[in-house]
Design an enzyme around this catalytic site. Structure first.
Site, PDB file in Angstrom:
ATOM      1  N   GLU A  48      40.379  37.379  22.075  1.00  0.00           N
ATOM      2  CA  GLU A  48      39.742  37.960  23.373  1.00  0.00           C
ATOM      3  C   GLU A  48      39.966  37.027  24.425  1.00  0.00           C
ATOM      4  O   GLU A  48      40.321  37.358  25.781  1.00  0.00           O
ATOM      5  CB  GLU A  48      38.226  38.176  23.165  1.00  0.00           C
ATOM      6  CG  GLU A  48      37.900  39.258  22.373  1.00  0.00           C
ATOM      7  CD  GLU A  48      38.325  40.730  22.555  1.00  0.00           C
ATOM      8  OE1 GLU A  48      38.400  40.919  24.047  1.00  0.00           O
ATOM      9  OE2 GLU A  48      38.545  41.614  21.785  1.00  0.00           O
ATOM     10  N   ASN A  52      42.244  38.169  27.671  1.00  0.00           N
ATOM     11  CA  ASN A  52      41.767  38.184  29.361  1.00  0.00           C
ATOM     12  C   ASN A  52      42.819  37.226  30.173  1.00  0.00           C
ATOM     13  O   ASN A  52      43.136  37.750  31.084  1.00  0.00           O
ATOM     14  CB  ASN A  52      40.419  37.597  29.175  1.00  0.00           C
ATOM     15  CG  ASN A  52      39.446  38.470  28.702  1.00  0.00           C
ATOM     16  OD1 ASN A  52      39.678  39.605  28.632  1.00  0.00           O
ATOM     17  ND2 ASN A  52      38.159  38.020  28.765  1.00  0.00           N
ATOM     18  N   ARG A 106      41.036  49.618  28.655  1.00  0.00           N
ATOM     19  CA  ARG A 106      40.356  48.176  28.188  1.00  0.00           C
ATOM     20  C   ARG A 106      38.843  48.418  28.241  1.00  0.00           C
ATOM     21  O   ARG A 106      38.270  49.118  28.772  1.00  0.00           O
ATOM     22  CB  ARG A 106      40.423  47.226  29.416  1.00  0.00           C
ATOM     23  CG  ARG A 106      41.990  46.644  29.829  1.00  0.00           C
ATOM     24  CD  ARG A 106      42.292  45.948  28.627  1.00  0.00           C
ATOM     25  NE  ARG A 106      43.898  45.638  28.482  1.00  0.00           N
ATOM     26  CZ  ARG A 106      44.595  45.282  27.527  1.00  0.00           C
ATOM     27  NH1 ARG A 106      43.912  44.916  26.596  1.00  0.00           N
ATOM     28  NH2 ARG A 106      45.879  45.245  27.526  1.00  0.00           N
TER      29      ARG A 106
END
Length: 143
Positions: A48, A52, A106
């Site tokens: 994650e 990002n 997303r």
């Protein structure tokens, strides 16, 4: 803070490097003999954080992502994921579940997932200068 071991990686913000980062951290963490659940949580949190950087920090160009891991006392894995990208203007808003600037594909759950899977989670950012995610996971000691 003293540490027993460390690694530092730098790599371009290519989507193919997300799996590399996740695997590298898992291999490094293996020396702590984590459970499969702990290892899965760590891999997901790193995934994650790196995603990002790829999607949000460098939306229109390739940039550099820095990944640092350390083994701290008491079986603690310390992970820092850092970019020098666009930064986050409103950290409080960005940390809200379901908030995203990445478009309809997303989920906006990245920071929530990182925070829930790790023992500690810190997020710092400055617009135009980048973002740093600092996570720690205290691992169980196997008997």
């Amino acid at each position: 803070m003293k540490f027993d071991n460390f690694m530092i990686l730098e790599f371009p913000s290519k989507s193919s490097n997300e799996a590399f980062a996740r695997s590298a951290v898992a291999c490094f963490a293996a020396q702590l003999d984590p459970t499969l659940e702990e290892l899965g949580d760590i891999r997901t949190a790193v995934s994650e954080a790196v995603t990002n950087c790829i999607v949000h920090a460098y939306p229109n160009e390739l940039g550099v992502i820095t990944l640092r891991c350390r083994i701290l006392k008491d079986n603690v894995l310390d992970i820092v994921v850092k970019d020098r990208g666009v930064g986050i203007a409103d950290i409080e808003q960005a940390r809200r579940p379901m908030f995203t600037t990445g478009g309809a594909d997303r989920s906006g759950m990245g920071f929530t997932i990182m925070e829930s899977f790790m023992t500690t989670f810190e997020l710092t950012s400055e617009p135009g200068k980048g973002t740093t995610v600092h996570m720690r996971r205290k691992l169980q000691r196997r008997q």
